[in-house]
Design a protein around this motif. Structure first.
Motif, short mmCIF file in Angstrom:
data_model
loop_
_atom_site.label_atom_id
_atom_site.label_comp_id
_atom_site.label_asym_id
_atom_site.label_seq_id
_atom_site.Cartn_x
_atom_site.Cartn_y
_atom_site.Cartn_z
N MET A 133 2.33 -0.48 10.65
CA MET A 133 2.53 0.47 11.82
C MET A 133 1.08 1.11 12.14
N TYR A 134 1.00 1.53 13.26
CA TYR A 134 -0.08 1.94 14.13
C TYR A 134 0.13 3.15 14.90
N HIS A 135 -0.56 4.37 14.36
CA HIS A 135 -0.62 5.42 15.32
C HIS A 135 0.77 5.80 16.06
N THR A 136 0.67 6.08 17.49
CA THR A 136 1.75 6.49 18.03
C THR A 136 2.96 5.34 18.38
N THR A 137 2.39 3.98 18.22
CA THR A 137 3.29 2.99 18.24
C THR A 137 3.69 2.64 17.08
N LEU A 152 0.81 -1.13 -0.06
CA LEU A 152 -0.05 0.11 -0.06
C LEU A 152 0.87 1.16 0.07
N VAL A 153 0.59 2.25 -0.70
CA VAL A 153 1.15 3.48 -0.83
C VAL A 153 0.10 4.65 -0.54
N PRO A 154 0.43 5.66 0.22
CA PRO A 154 -0.52 6.69 0.65
C PRO A 154 -0.94 7.62 -0.54
N THR A 155 -0.19 7.91 -1.78
CA THR A 155 -0.87 8.45 -3.02
C THR A 155 -0.26 7.92 -4.05
N GLU A 156 -0.76 8.14 -5.36
CA GLU A 156 -0.23 7.54 -6.51
C GLU A 156 1.16 8.13 -6.84
N ALA A 157 1.46 9.11 -6.29
CA ALA A 157 3.03 9.65 -6.48
C ALA A 157 4.02 8.70 -6.04
N PHE A 158 3.75 8.05 -4.88
CA PHE A 158 4.67 6.95 -4.40
C PHE A 158 4.80 5.66 -5.26
N ILE A 159 4.04 5.30 -6.20
CA ILE A 159 3.71 4.03 -6.82
C ILE A 159 4.97 3.90 -7.58
N ASN A 160 5.51 4.93 -8.63
CA ASN A 160 6.76 4.72 -9.51
C ASN A 160 7.85 4.59 -8.49
N HIS A 161 8.05 5.13 -7.38
CA HIS A 161 9.20 4.93 -6.41
C HIS A 161 9.17 3.54 -5.96
N VAL A 162 7.99 3.08 -5.66
CA VAL A 162 7.98 1.56 -5.06
C VAL A 162 8.48 0.68 -6.02
N VAL A 163 7.94 0.73 -7.33
CA VAL A 163 8.23 -0.03 -8.54
C VAL A 163 9.75 0.05 -8.74
N THR A 164 10.43 1.14 -8.69
CA THR A 164 11.63 1.27 -8.66
C THR A 164 12.34 0.44 -7.70
N GLU A 179 1.90 -4.76 3.36
CA GLU A 179 2.87 -4.06 3.65
C GLU A 179 2.61 -2.55 3.35
N ILE A 180 2.91 -1.68 4.38
CA ILE A 180 2.41 -0.18 4.25
C ILE A 180 3.79 0.67 4.09
N TYR A 181 3.65 1.26 2.75
CA TYR A 181 4.87 2.14 2.47
C TYR A 181 4.64 3.44 2.99
N ASP A 182 5.92 3.82 3.67
CA ASP A 182 5.75 5.31 4.36
C ASP A 182 4.48 5.36 5.16
N ALA A 183 4.36 4.32 6.16
CA ALA A 183 3.10 4.10 7.11
C ALA A 183 2.81 5.49 7.87
N ASP A 184 3.70 6.11 8.29
CA ASP A 184 3.64 7.32 8.99
C ASP A 184 2.81 8.59 8.41
N ASN A 185 2.80 8.45 6.95
CA ASN A 185 1.94 9.39 6.29
C ASN A 185 0.86 9.61 6.63
N GLY A 186 0.21 10.71 6.84
CA GLY A 186 -1.16 11.23 7.17
C GLY A 186 -2.13 11.05 6.30
N LEU A 187 -1.85 10.77 5.09
CA LEU A 187 -2.68 10.49 3.81
C LEU A 187 -3.46 9.43 3.87
N TYR A 188 -3.16 8.27 4.85
CA TYR A 188 -3.75 7.22 4.75
C TYR A 188 -5.06 7.22 5.50
N LYS A 189 -5.53 8.28 5.90
CA LYS A 189 -6.75 8.68 6.37
C LYS A 189 -7.71 9.22 5.52
#
Length: 656
Positions: free
Chosen positions: A297-301, A195-207, A259-269
């Motif tokens: 990853m999960y909130h403050t933990t 999982l990625v937070p936005t479409e902009a991360f897709i190409n980065h993960v593919v690379t 797998e959650i890529y850049d899980a701390d990104n607030g755009l997952y909500k």
């Protein structure tokens, strides 16, 4: 009297039971008049019974009574139609409803000979289905179970979950082939979701994955590609899918890793309805598939990048003897290590405000230019070419051109500019970095995703570049940087929300993971947050303790009920009445240990475009991983008291 929303909730329970193969016929066949061109009429107003001749005509022909689950938010979404051909449970069809074609799932298909009595006494004119979209079931059993869990967790009817989950447009499933759903997965191969937070991360993960074969899934793909991906996953192919949170709703058969890529990104909500939170959805899906949660990853933990960050605090103490600090930003610039910055090729300057300055004040009487439609100050903007000033509201887009430098309140001649925005920062840093090319990255310059990508590409390709950006930049994977600066850190830390410190901490760590050095500008270097920058586990331990003491996520589930109205008196009365009803429900049912309702209060920005905003906070006093299904049903009963027209944000991440 049962409210409308509670009826919807009961209906949700009803058709969840139906989809669990415990189907029951409705007492009356529902539909609308035989003539489709007539406007929709409520079924209770119809009284014409079906004649014996019509029953006999239907019975002698090959006709089938179809129970269909329509993907619309109505009190009872299981409606009845007829078809000239038998349909399988799970087929996707179109049916008439309220004068338009809507999508529906087939719940049951029964020969009309077996239902003559119910048709005769129904008193309604049966309507035919309009078409078959998919002749094969397109939802797997595990997927159906996941949808039910989402409907219960977020207190929404199942049809809306299905409507959100299905690829768009509907023609995606035209000519859908007959795909057998495997009963069990044999072999060691499995399906994987990244999982990625936005479409902009897709190409980065593919690379990063290199030559590994992957499938990209997003709802903006052409219908053919969406259909092919759906079929491959439904048939159990061992694939690796990269996608947004919508990929969680695919018909997974043998999902073994999430797998959650850049899980701390607030755009997952989700910031709009439905307010799904990716981390919660992952937890629910993993329980069904018993998947390994990968880098969950999960909130403050949550885990933060473990590497040590090189950082410096640039401190500038406020002079208490001065009323207006007109030269404050200039002194801050002078305190920066200018020679070190001049040697850097790639720099990001984070300033979380657009425009030149966020406030325009009178230095004599303190008058502030405010938007006449909103409860916010007007942001000063300057045109680079003409230097013409404009005052703009970033909420309703009100514009005041060429404001005078005379206070309308005291008629003084001095007007002060308070705070800094991207335009002022760019202007100031051009003097100390004259050999660098500057790029602005905010909501004024990057209004579309394509424009955002274009600006970032220009910055990356420049030999010596400075990107002056707002929080918008965190929608993208950051390039490698020589240095990064955070301007006006104190303003972000002073926002009265339980997540303010965590938000700033994540910004610092995210910039630090891509930068050789981070410069943090502050007026108070003794703030505790700065002592934890390289010990994130201690920061989260401290943050978790504070949230547990004061009752904030993840130790409670927070639901924010929002209402807007043009009359302040009306909204205060409505919110007070609703609060009293909800508290009465809690007390009368002895739910005080489980639920808590706050007093109604104005939102942080209490007025936008002449509409006042108020909210109520509902706390479910259990940790997010400890909540049971019975707790959710109790909470949903409470939320059923909320009338239509309100916004209900379950799992709110802010109290503002």
């Amino acid at each position: 009297m049962v409210s409308y929303k509670y009826q919807v909730f009961r209906s949700s329970c009803q058709f969840i039971e139906l989809l669990n193969l415990e189907f029951a016929y409705l007492n009356a066949v529902q539909g609308r008049n035989e003539e489709r061109k007539k406007p929709y009429e409520d079924s209770t107003a119809l009284s014409t019974a079906v004649s014996d001749e019509e029953i006999a005509k239907y019975a002698n022909s090959t006709m089938y009574i179809i129970k269909a689950l329509v993907l619309e938010s109505i009190p009872d979404p299981v409606l009845t139609y007829y078809s000239k051909q038998p349909l399988a449970r799970g087929n996707l069809i179109t049916v008439p409803l309220r004068g338009k074609a809507v999508i529906a799932f087939v719940v049951s298909s029964t020969p009309i000979k077996e239902t003559k009595l119910s048709v005769k006494h129904a008193g309604y004119a049966l309507q035919p289905i309009m078409g078959v979209i998919s002749e094969a079931p397109i939802i797997s059993p595990r997927q159906k179970l996941f949808f039910e869990r989402v409907a219960l967790r977020y207190n929404i009817v199942l049809p809306l979950v299905l409507k959100y989950a299905l690829p768009s447009p509907t023609k995606t499933f035209l000519h859908f082939p007959s795909v057998p759903i495997p009963k069990r997965f044999e072999g060691t191969l499995s399906q994987r979701l990244i999982l990625v937070p936005t479409e902009a991360f897709i190409n980065h993960v593919v690379t990063e994955l290199g030559d590994q074969e992957t499938i990209i899934y997003k709802k903006s793909l052409p219908a053919k590609e969406q259909r092919e991906t759906w079929i491959r996953i439904l048939s159990g192919d061992p694939v690796t899918v990269i996608g947004l949170s919508s990929a969680l709703f695919l018909p997974w058969h043998s999902l073994s890793s999430i797998e959650i890529y850049d899980a701390d990104n607030g755009l997952y909500k989700n910031i709009s309805s439905p307010f799904f939170e990716t981390h919660i959805l992952v937890q629910e899906l993993a329980k069904i598939h018993t998947s390994s949660l990968g880098d969950m990853m999960y909130h403050t933990t949550s885990k933060i990048v473990a590497r040590q960050i090189e950082y410096s605090l640039i401190e500038d103490k406020k002079d208490p003897t001065r009323r207006m600090q007109r030269d404050l930003f200039s002194r801050l610039i002078q305190n920066l290590p200018q020679q070190e910055l001049q040697q850097c090729n790639k720099i990001i300057i984070l300033v979380n405000r657009c425009g030149y300055t966020p406030f325009v004040l009178c230095v004599s009487c303190g008058y502030m230019y405010r938007c006449p439609k909103c409860s916010v100050g007007l942001v000063s903007h300057e045109n680079d070419a003409s230097r013409a000033k404009r005052l703009i509201c970033h909420h309703c887009r009100y514009v005041e051109k060429n404001p005078q430098d005379i206070c309308p309140e005291c008629h003084g001649f001095l007007t002060g500019f308070s705070g800094v925005g991207t335009e002022k920062v760019t202007e100031a840093f051009r003097w100390i970095l004259p050999s660098h090319t500057f790029f602005a990255f905010d909501s004024d310059t990057a209004k579309t995703s394509k424009k955002e990508e274009a600006i970032l590409k220009q910055f990356v390709e420049s030999s010596r570049g400075v990107l002056v950006a707002t929080e918008l930049v965190f929608k993208h994977s950051l390039p490698q940087l020589d240095a990064s600066l955070i301007i006006d850190t104190d303003r972000m830390l002073n926002i009265p929300d339980f997540g303010s410190e965590e938000r700033v901490f994540r910004m610092i760590r995210t910039l630090g993971s891509s930068s050789k050095h981070v410069y943090i500008c502050t007026r108070d270097s003794t703030r505790p947050i700065f002592g934890y920058i390289n010990t994130p586990e201690k920061f989260f331990e401290r943050e978790s303790g504070a949230r547990e003491r004061y009752g904030y996520p993840p130790f409670v589930e927070l639901t924010k009920i929002i209402y807007a109205h043009s009359s302040k008196e009306s909204i205060e009365s409505t919110m007070s009445t609703l609060t009293a009803r909800m508290r009465e429900f809690i007390v009368s049912n002895h739910f005080e240990a489980l639920l808590e309702v706050s007093d109604p209060s104005p939102a942080f920005i209490s007025k936008i475009n002449r509409r006042f905003y108020y909210h109520i906070l509902v706390r479910l006093k259990k940790g997010l991983t400890e909540i049971t299904d019975e707790d959710l049903r109790t909470r949903n009963r409470l939320l059923s008291l909320v009338p239509r027209g309100f916004t209900v944000n379950i799992g709110a991440s802010s109290i503002l």
